[in-house]
Structure formats: structure tokens, C-alpha cells
Design a protein around this motif. Structure first.
Motif, PDB file in Angstrom:
ATOM      1  N   ALA A 160      29.953 -46.220 -13.814  1.00  0.00           N
ATOM      2  CA  ALA A 160      29.581 -47.576 -13.384  1.00  0.00           C
ATOM      3  C   ALA A 160      29.414 -47.652 -11.870  1.00  0.00           C
ATOM      4  O   ALA A 160      28.574 -48.416 -11.365  1.00  0.00           O
ATOM      5  CB  ALA A 160      30.635 -48.571 -13.849  1.00  0.00           C
ATOM      6  N   SER A 161      30.179 -46.860 -11.105  1.00  0.00           N
ATOM      7  CA  SER A 161      30.075 -46.914  -9.640  1.00  0.00           C
ATOM      8  C   SER A 161      28.725 -46.410  -9.145  1.00  0.00           C
ATOM      9  O   SER A 161      28.331 -46.714  -8.011  1.00  0.00           O
ATOM     10  CB  SER A 161      31.202 -46.095  -9.000  1.00  0.00           C
ATOM     11  N   ILE A 203      28.896 -53.197 -16.438  1.00  0.00           N
ATOM     12  CA  ILE A 203      27.886 -52.134 -16.324  1.00  0.00           C
ATOM     13  C   ILE A 203      27.726 -51.408 -17.657  1.00  0.00           C
ATOM     14  O   ILE A 203      26.605 -51.069 -18.077  1.00  0.00           O
ATOM     15  CB  ILE A 203      28.273 -51.154 -15.207  1.00  0.00           C
ATOM     16  N   CYS A 204      28.845 -51.179 -18.346  1.00  0.00           N
ATOM     17  CA  CYS A 204      28.766 -50.486 -19.641  1.00  0.00           C
ATOM     18  C   CYS A 204      27.999 -51.314 -20.670  1.00  0.00           C
ATOM     19  O   CYS A 204      27.396 -50.763 -21.604  1.00  0.00           O
ATOM     20  CB  CYS A 204      30.169 -50.184 -20.159  1.00  0.00           C
ATOM     21  N   ALA A 205      28.012 -52.634 -20.527  1.00  0.00           N
ATOM     22  CA  ALA A 205      27.284 -53.482 -21.466  1.00  0.00           C
ATOM     23  C   ALA A 205      25.777 -53.261 -21.389  1.00  0.00           C
ATOM     24  O   ALA A 205      25.041 -53.612 -22.320  1.00  0.00           O
ATOM     25  CB  ALA A 205      27.612 -54.950 -21.183  1.00  0.00           C
ATOM     26  N   LEU A 206      25.289 -52.659 -20.287  1.00  0.00           N
ATOM     27  CA  LEU A 206      23.849 -52.405 -20.138  1.00  0.00           C
ATOM     28  C   LEU A 206      23.363 -51.312 -21.077  1.00  0.00           C
ATOM     29  O   LEU A 206      22.148 -51.143 -21.266  1.00  0.00           O
ATOM     30  CB  LEU A 206      23.544 -52.008 -18.682  1.00  0.00           C
ATOM     31  N   PHE A 237      19.429 -51.336 -16.731  1.00  0.00           N
ATOM     32  CA  PHE A 237      19.666 -50.359 -17.792  1.00  0.00           C
ATOM     33  C   PHE A 237      20.701 -49.348 -17.314  1.00  0.00           C
ATOM     34  O   PHE A 237      21.085 -49.347 -16.139  1.00  0.00           O
ATOM     35  CB  PHE A 237      18.351 -49.658 -18.150  1.00  0.00           C
ATOM     36  N   PRO A 238      21.194 -48.504 -18.204  1.00  0.00           N
ATOM     37  CA  PRO A 238      22.183 -47.497 -17.800  1.00  0.00           C
ATOM     38  C   PRO A 238      21.653 -46.605 -16.675  1.00  0.00           C
ATOM     39  O   PRO A 238      20.439 -46.456 -16.487  1.00  0.00           O
ATOM     40  CB  PRO A 238      22.426 -46.710 -19.089  1.00  0.00           C
TER      41      PRO A 238
END
Length: 746
Positions: free
Chosen positions: A502-503, A520-523, A564-565
């Protein structure tokens, strides 16, 4: 404890020696100040008493001299011989001669008398007996000493037999200025108070001044404050020019007062001013001595004492240091070695704790048994992994530049960041910090407040405090990412991987951002479709030379991957890098550009923010644009050179023209005409005519060829056309030009 006790004993002896030294030095200093002030007072008083005695003696001498002048004046009045010139209107020559002889006798018997005047206003005569200058009988107009006439005219302003200090001329050829004290004895009995007769005695001022003046080796100056209020120098008898301040203290502190002294500036110098009380003549004597002369000896004593105190202080401190080292050097060595061992042990324990925590986080040694928990406690790690906890990753922004700039104290800077995080978070959480040996520092927090399960405001407020403290005290910018709350020790490694991943979204949010790893993980649930149409527009813009449009298309494609990720951004940048590189190679080969001149495209791992990525691609586009512009300028320069060469080769051909040159170069006449004009500021037709005219002038000057032949040789269709062009260019005909040049040569 024993080590500290030994060190304290040594420090005690050192402090004891230093304290004794300071006490001695302080005693010297205090006694110097006391004695200095005391001796200054004594010296001022002694100087005043010396001046007062000298000035009082002087006052008595002047009073005695006044008595002598008074006695002399009475003798002259009672002298029967002299009385004839005093009272007779017209004494005969014998009486005058006898009287002048008597005055000469008085003058000879009293060496301190400068001159004697006898004034008889009825006869209008002044009888002068003087050892220098005028000597004899003179009228008022003949008398050189005009100031005495002014005194006689205003005799009411002066007291009888009171000295009148003055400087007058005696009529001598050399040293005609006489300094004297004048004594008046006059007869002014009558209703109109007019002078009937007068005897004036002038006593030499240098004779009296030998009693008044200061010692020859003294810098003091003596002054007289007479009964008229004039402040005169005892040497020159001239009235001194005083500043308002000096006139003020003379009027307020000296005039009419009893003897005394005070300190005040005089003539710009701080001085001791001693003065006497008014004497029988109402005169006061003032002596002014520079204050530094009085205190010179005392100042020398003070400076010597202070120097001794300083030397004692330095010597005492040096002796304390030497004694301390000589007496306790072995103990000092033992203490130093013990400190080194303690430091090494502490550093070793710190490194062991860091390595143990780092292995747990990276999954190299998972926490699986109670024995491992006990080992952590032995190492001083009291973090509970089975309770609620969360991770915070602190990443140093611009880490590459930071590492190069602070390579010598990189670990110290990281340690400072860890201390700041521990201090701020330790008030609310149980904290452990770990250096991850890269740009990251991981903070582990045991959750205590249940409010944090639903509210992230507290953790984000603490993170902002950490950012602010590191910025203020260390000048370091941090990007912070925090995880969700977990209590499963086996998930520690996966949770760290999630925070680390995420960073990386710092790429889109920029330096100094605070990221929630859960957001961020939800992306990852979003599906990304690669924009092939935008890639095509990017390629078309590059191939058509529209590099600004190409940069805008590139920026738009990269920035839209922020939703997006992070792997999406990596793949997009990788594909665009390959595409852009292939197009750039194609442009370079097509235009024969230097391939090595274009910057390399950076990988996404080498940059931190999207601005850096855009700057790298913009630099590539800028380099390509410069190469294309340079290539374009080179082609234009070569074309201009070809046109100039064609003109210089074929100027003698009459058919040479813009169209003929354009046909040979297989270009449009309009294009080459406009290009040539832009590059040289001249038209092709004008250049052809200029070259031909230059050659015509050379042939007219250096050959005898007729004008017709010259016209044919230089590309003109007829001699008349040459005449017309030549006159338009030079204002004369070819024939006249040749004649003019021939005359100048002769």
C-alpha cells in the motif's frame, strides 16, 4: 554502582581543587575592586590637598604683591620730585628729567615691575618708565599701550589696587607683547568723579606665574577666576573659551564657593578639578589635572592584581587537571574500558532485538512457540502479538538523495526517527520500532483504546505529529502507511506485505502523505482495461513531432492507474516504456539522429512519485525535440551553402536566376526564397547582383577591358543594363568609376 562511585570520587577531588582555585581568584578579584576604589579616593584627596596648598600659597603671594604695588604707588604720590609731574599742568624740563630719574630708580630696585605709568590728564601727558619698549613722555595718541587708556576711561569697573590681568604692546621691536598684572592708584576726587591723576604699576606676569604655574613635568593646568568672573589661563592671561557644560559647572560649583574638588570633563578629557575659596582680591585659583594621570599608578596595581588572579586561576585549573590525571589515570582507564564494554553490550543487545523483530516481520522465523515468546522477553521485547496490534510503515522520502547526503550518519538519523515515533506513540500504545534496512522503519503498536476499531482519527493525528517532529528536528520528510487492527501473530508477515504494497501508492499521492492500507487494498476489486486508443494517439503524436501532446497522453495514461492496484501501474509503465522506446528509435533512424543522446527510461522501482516519472519521460521527449530541431537547422544551413556556392560558380551566366537555382535543387522557388531571406536577411536576386557588381568593380580597377566586355564576362545581357544597375548601386557610371580610381592611384 561501584563504577559510578569511583568516577564520583575522582570528580569530587577535581571539583575540590577547582573550587579552591576559584575561591583564591575570586578573593583576588574582590579585594582588587575594594582596594582600587579606596586608593582612588585617597589619591583624589591627596591630589586635592596638594593642589589646595599650592594654590593657597599662590593666592598669598599675589595678595602680598598687591600690597607691594599699593605701597609703591603711595611712595610715588608722596615723592616731591615725582609729584611735580603728577600735579603741575606744565612742569619744566628739569622737573620732568628728575621725576623720570626717580621712576627709573624705582623700576631698577624692583625687578618684578615691568613698567610704571604716571598719568596727568591736565597736561595730557603719560610718563612711562619701562625696561623695554616705549620709555619717556608720550601723549595719549603716541602711547602704544592703548588698552590702559580704555581701563582709565572705565576705571569705575575696577577695584582699586586689584590686579587687572592683561596683555599689551610696549612698542619694542621684538617681543612687544607683554603679559602683566596692572594695579591702579588714582585721584578722582570731585563732583564729576573725573581722574585728576593716576599711577599705574604693571607687574610682570611671568614673575608672579613662577609661583602660580604647575610643575614643569606636570600635565596639570592652572587657571584664575578673577573678580570680574573671567576664567583665565595663568600662563597666557587670556580668557578661556568654555563649552556650555564647562561654563555651567564653573558658575554653579566653583564661583564663590569654599575650597573643594570634583570630577568632570574639561576640554574633552575627564579631569580632577581642584579650586580654592575666594581670597582678599575675590580671586579663585583652579587646577585641572587629567583623571587618568591621577589613577595611573592605581590602575597599574589593579591590572597587575587582575593578571595575578588570572594566572592563579589558569594555573589552578591546569594543576587540577594534571593532578587528577596523574593520581587517577589507572582508574580513568578502567572506567573508560567499562564504559566501552557497556556501550558494546547495549549496542549488541539493540542489534539482536532489531534482527529478531525483523526476522519475525519478514517471516524468516515465525512466532510459533512459547519459548520464542520467552526469548523475546529476555531481549526486552514486551510487545504482545496475540493482543490487538497494528503496523505503521514510515518510509523516508527521497531516500536515494538522503542516503548520499547523510551516508556517514544514516543509522543515527534512522535511530532518531525511531526515538521520535516511540516517544509520541508511547504515551498511548505499547511500542516497538524496527529498522527494515531499506527506506522503511516499521512501528508496531499494541492497541489499548477500543475506540480505534471504528475511528482512525487518533492514529492519523499521531502520525501527523511524527511527520511534523521529523520535519522540524531532522529535516526529513516521511510517508506513513498504517494497517488495520489484527491479533493473529501468524499474520504478521502478510500484514507487513500489505502495508508495504500500500505504501507504494506514494507514487500517486506524493511525498508526505498518510495512507490507509485497508483503503488501498480495496482497489484490488477494480478491473483495469488498458487504453489502447490512447497508446495509439501517443504513438501518432510522437511520429508527427507533436511531443507536447505525446507527454500529455503519457501523463493521462499513468495517472488513471492510481485507482487500481500498484501492479497495474507497473505493467502500464512497463508497456508504455517499450512502446515509447520503439517509436523513439524509429524517429531517430528515420531522421538519422544520434541514438546515444536520448536518456534512458527509468524503472518504476527507481522513482517515488508520478511527478518524477513524468519528468523523466519529459526529459526524453525534450532531448528528442532538441535533436529534431538541430537536424532541421543543419539541413537549412546546408541548403543556404549550396545556394551561395551556385551563385559564386554561375554568376557570369546571364540565365542565372531564382527559378533556375530552384530547378537545379528540385525545390519550390517560393520556399527557397523565403528560407534564404529568413536565414540571411537578403534575397537571392540581390545576392546575385551583389556578386556580379563586386566582380565588375574588380575588372574596372585592375584591367583595361571595355565596359561591353566586362558586361558579358559578369553575366549582364547588355552594357546598357550594366550601366543602369551600376549607377543604381554606386551612383556613378562604370566609366566615371574607372576614371576616379585611376586618378586616386596616380
Amino acid at each position: 554502582m561501584r563504577l559510578n562511585k569511583i568516577g564520583n570520587q575522582r570528580a569530587l577531588y577535581s571539583r575540590l581543587l577547582v573550587s579552591i582555585t576559584l575561591c583564591v581568584s575570586l578573593t583576588f578579584l574582590v579585594s582588587t575592586i575594594i582596594y582600587y576604589n579606596y586608593y582612588i579616593g585617597v589619591e583624589k584627596k591627596q591630589t586635592f590637598q596638594s593642589d589646595l596648598g599650592n594654590l593657597t600659597q599662590t593666592s598669598r603671594e599675589v595678595v602680598n604683591m598687591t600690597d607691594a604695588a599699593q605701597s609703591l604707588s603711595f611712595q610715588i604720590y608722596r615723592n616731591s620730585t615725582i609729584s611735580k609731574i603728577v600735579f603741575y599742568d606744565k612742569p619744566d624740563i628739569y622737573d620732568v628729567t628728575a621725576a623720570m630719574s626717580e621712576l627709573g630708580n624705582y623700576l631698577s630696585s624692583m625687578p618684578y615691575i615691568e613698567s610704571i605709568y604716571v598719568y596727568n590728564p591736565k597736561g595730557g601727558q603719560l610718563y612711562v618708565a619701562s625696561s623695554h619698549g616705549q620709555n619717556g613722555v608720550y601723549t595719549e595718541k603716541e602711547l602704544v599701550d592703548t588698552s590702559i587708556l580704555d581701563i582709565l576711561s572705565h576705571y569705575q569697573n575696577y577695584k582699586a589696587f586689584t590686579p587687572i590681568p592683561r596683555v599689551y604692546s610696549n612698542g619694542a621691536q621684538e617681543n612687544d607683547q607683554v603679559r602683566a598684572y596692572t594695579f591702579l592708584c588714582l585721584d578722582a576726587i570731585g563732583w564729576d568723579r573725573a581722574i585728576n591723576s593716576a599711577v599705574i604699576v604693571n607687574i610682570s606676569a611671568p614673575w608672579i606665574n613662577k609661583e602660580i604655574a604647575s610643575p614643569a613635568d606636570s600635565t596639570s593646568a592652572t587657571y584664575i577666576l578673577d573678580d570680574q568672573g573671567a576664567f583665565r589661563s595663568s600662563n597666557s592671561l587670556k580668557q578661556q573659551e568654555l563649552t556650555p557644560e564647562e561654563a555651567g559647572f564653573i558658575e554653579q560649583r566653583i564661583k564663590g564657593r569654599e575650597a573643594g574638588y570634583f570630577i568632570a570633563p574639561f576640554g574633552g578629557v575627564n579631569s580632577l578639578i581642584s579650586y580654592t575659596a575666594p581670597d582678599d582680591l575675590s580671586w579663585q585659583y583652579v587646577r585641572i589635572t587629567p583623571y587618568e594621570i591621577i589613577t595611573k599608578q592605581t590602575n597599574n596595581i589593579r591590572n597587575t592584581t587582575l593578571l595575578i588572579a588570572g594566572l592563579v586561576l589558569v594555573a589552578g585549573i591546569g594543576l587540577s587537571w594534571i593532578m587528577s590525571r596523574s593520581l587517577y589515570l589507572p582508574m580513568n582507564r578502567i572506567v573508560s574500558e567499562m564504559h566501552i564494554l557497556e556501550t558494546e553490550k547495549r549496542d549488541s543487545m539493540f542489534m539482536i532485538r532489531q534482527n529478531t523483530l525483523r526476522d519475525l516481520i519478514l517471516g524468516l522465523k515465525p512466532l510459533q512457540s512459547m519459548q520464542q515468546v520467552e526469548k523475546l522477553r529476555q531481549l526486552g521485547i514486551h510487545f504482545t502479538f496475540n493482543d490487538d496490534y497494528r503496523l505503521i510503515l514510515l518510509r523516508i522520502d527521497r531516500y536515494r538523495e538522503f542516503r548520499e547526503a547523510r551516508s556517514s550518519y544514516l543509522l543515527a538519523s534512522k535511530f532518531a526517527i525511531m526515538n521520535i515515533a516511540s516517544e509520541i506513540c508511547g504515551q498511548t500504545y505499547r511500542v516497538e520500532t524496527v529498522d527494515m534496512n531499506d527506506d522503511g522503519i516499521l512501528v508496531l503498536l499494541n492497541i489499548i483504546d477500543p475506540v480505534e476499531y471504528t475511528d482512525t482519527g487518533l492514529i492519523e493525528a499521531l502520525l501527523r505529529q511524527i511527520q511534523q517532529a521529523c520535519s522540524d528536528y531532522l529535516k526529513i520528510s516521511l510517508t506513513l502507511t498504517y494497517s488495520h487492527i489484527d491479533r493473529n501473530a501468524s499474520q504478521l508477515h502478510q500484514l507487513y506485505q500489505q502495508v508495504r504494497e500500500a505504501s507504494n501508492h506514494r507514487l500517486f499521492y506524493g511525498h508526505g502523505c498518510i495512507l490507509n492500507a485497508q483503503d488501498i487494498c480495496a482497489l484490488e476489486s477494480s478491473t483495469y482495461h488498458y487504453p489502447a486508443d490512447k497508446e495509439k494517439r501517443l504513438a501518432d503524436a510522437l511520429l508527427s513531432g507533436k511531443l507536447t501532446d505525446a507527454a500529455e497522453q503519457f501523463s493521462a495514461m499513468i495517472r488513471e492507474t492510481g485507482a487500481f492496484p500498484y501492479q497495474t501501474a507497473q505493467l502500464t509503465v512497463s508497456r508504455l516504456s517499450v512502446t515509447v522506446r520503439e517509436i523513439v528509435n524509429t524517429i531517430q533512424k528515420r531522421n538519422r539522429l544520434q541514438i546515444d543522446g536520448v536518456a534512458e527510461l527509468p524503472s518504476l522501482d527507481a522513482i517515488e512519485t508520478i511527478d518524477e516519472l513524468e519528468e523523466a519521460f519529459a526529459a526524453l521527449f525534450h532531448t528528442l525535440q532538441e535533436q529534431l530541431a538541430g537536424k532541421k537547422n543543419t539541413k537549412q544551413h546546408d541548403l543556404i551553402c549550396q545556394i551561395n556556392a551556385k551563385i559564386n560558380e554561375d554568376y557570369m551566366k546571364p540565365h542565372l536566376s531564382l527559378n533556375q537555382i530552384a530547378d537545379e535543387l528540385d525545390m519550390s522557388p517560393i520556399y527557397i526564397s523565403r528560407l534564404y531571406k529568413q536565414q540571411t536577411m537578403n534575397s537571392i536576386v540581390d545576392v546575385i547582383l551583389e556578386v556580379r557588381m563586386r566582380e565588375v568593380c574588380a575588372l574596372l580597377e585592375n584591367t583595361d577591358l571595355p565596359v561591353t566586355a566586362i558586361a558579358e564576362r559578369c553575366g549582364f545581357t547588355s552594357s546598357s543594363y550594366l550601366h543602369r544597375m551600376f549607377k543604381r548601386s554606386f551612383g556613378t557610371t562604370p566609366t566615371d568609376y574607372r576614371r576616379l580610381k585611376s586618378v586616386r592611384t596616380i
